[in-house]
Design a protein around this motif. Sequence first.
Motif, PDB file in Angstrom:
ATOM      1  N   LEU A 220       4.158  -4.718   3.243  1.00 49.32           N
ATOM      2  CA  LEU A 220       2.843  -5.312   3.451  1.00 49.32           C
ATOM      3  C   LEU A 220       2.747  -6.660   2.746  1.00 49.32           C
ATOM      4  O   LEU A 220       2.266  -7.644   3.328  1.00 49.32           O
ATOM      5  N   ASN A 223       4.534  -9.248   4.625  1.00 46.53           N
ATOM      6  CA  ASN A 223       3.850  -9.563   5.875  1.00 46.53           C
ATOM      7  C   ASN A 223       2.638 -10.457   5.624  1.00 46.53           C
ATOM      8  O   ASN A 223       2.396 -11.437   6.350  1.00 46.53           O
ATOM      9  N   TRP A 232      -7.319 -10.680   6.450  1.00 50.40           N
ATOM     10  CA  TRP A 232      -6.791  -9.445   5.877  1.00 50.40           C
ATOM     11  C   TRP A 232      -7.892  -8.705   5.129  1.00 50.40           C
ATOM     12  O   TRP A 232      -8.227  -9.044   4.005  1.00 50.40           O
ATOM     13  N   ARG A 236      -7.586  -3.200   6.915  1.00 52.42           N
ATOM     14  CA  ARG A 236      -6.414  -3.581   7.711  1.00 52.42           C
ATOM     15  C   ARG A 236      -5.138  -3.391   6.895  1.00 52.42           C
ATOM     16  O   ARG A 236      -4.123  -2.912   7.419  1.00 52.42           O
ATOM     17  N   GLU A 240      -1.992  -0.937   7.736  1.00 52.60           N
ATOM     18  CA  GLU A 240      -0.604  -1.378   7.850  1.00 52.60           C
ATOM     19  C   GLU A 240       0.327  -0.450   7.068  1.00 52.60           C
ATOM     20  O   GLU A 240       1.491  -0.265   7.434  1.00 52.60           O
ATOM     21  N   CYS A 241      -0.187   0.089   5.967  1.00 52.01           N
ATOM     22  CA  CYS A 241       0.625   0.980   5.131  1.00 52.01           C
ATOM     23  C   CYS A 241       0.483   2.447   5.519  1.00 52.01           C
ATOM     24  O   CYS A 241       1.084   3.320   4.872  1.00 52.01           O
TER      25      CYS A 241
END
Length: 325
Positions: A220, A223, A232, A236, A240-241
């Motif tokens: 993450l 990214n 972000w 979100r 992602e995780c």
Amino acid sequence: MPNRTGPLVVALLYDGLCTFEFGIAAEIFGLPRPEMGPGWYRFASCAVDEGPMRAHGGFVIMADHGPEMLQKADIVVVPGWKAADIPVPDALCRQLRAAHEGGARLASICSGAFVLAATGLLSGGVATTHWRYADKLRAHYPEIEVDDSSLYREHNRIYTSAGSAAGIDLMIEIIRQDFGATAANSVARRLVMPAHRMGGQAQFLERPVALREGLEITPLLENVRANLAVSWSVERMAGECRMSVRTFLRRFSEATGQTPGDWLVAERVGEAQRLLCQGQANMEAVALASGFGSSHTLRHHFRKRLGISPSEYRMRFITEQPNGR
């Protein structure tokens, strides 16, 4: 001393000398630099204790000059001190006050701040020192505002710096003030040091270092760093995780020592710094590319974290033209 006409820098020698801190002053101001011309610094050292004196590293030193050199100095460097609890001799305090009254600038590295504080010249001003000594400096000298977040500070021609390496930052900044950015950058290159860690009123480290980037969080972070212009939210990031928000916040704190919001702002400020030094993109473009969305938001976070505006930062850190000073 070499046949030069520039400012005379005098560094103190004392029993129990902090060898590295003295070496910083000698390296930066004492090495021959013929490319800088005859107006470059002159350098000398003077003993404030009776010799021979011991230095860190197991060797003994003798000085060529005594404290009378202080009255000839344009800059006096205090390279550390014996210990925070060891009193500074009254005679040395008087000599430093007299040098300052005569127009000299005084500069300390690390625990050398205790010497300058003992003169009384920092009363009512702001100073810094190594974070390990900050509380002791506050306790001994409550009349001084101790800023342990900065690499160096200046008050009334008196400079203090944090740990040993911050002394290099301070010396390079003094060169910048005296001879301009081109000279400062040249010396920094010879030292294989960045010339970008100095600055305005607060010289914070550019980007916080993560305490531990766990395997679940690392992708993450990479990214986000690669896509700072994206919006972000915590939700979100957690998605992602593949974590709940509650679990994500706990894991993020464990990995970085920060909240996601603080970490993201620091990353965006760091990217803005890079873009500002890279070219002449306008503030709106820098703000969009770094993820702040508007120049107003960029200025707010930039000033809050670094103490200067983005435009001031750009002016300070872009190398001057060859004919500049």
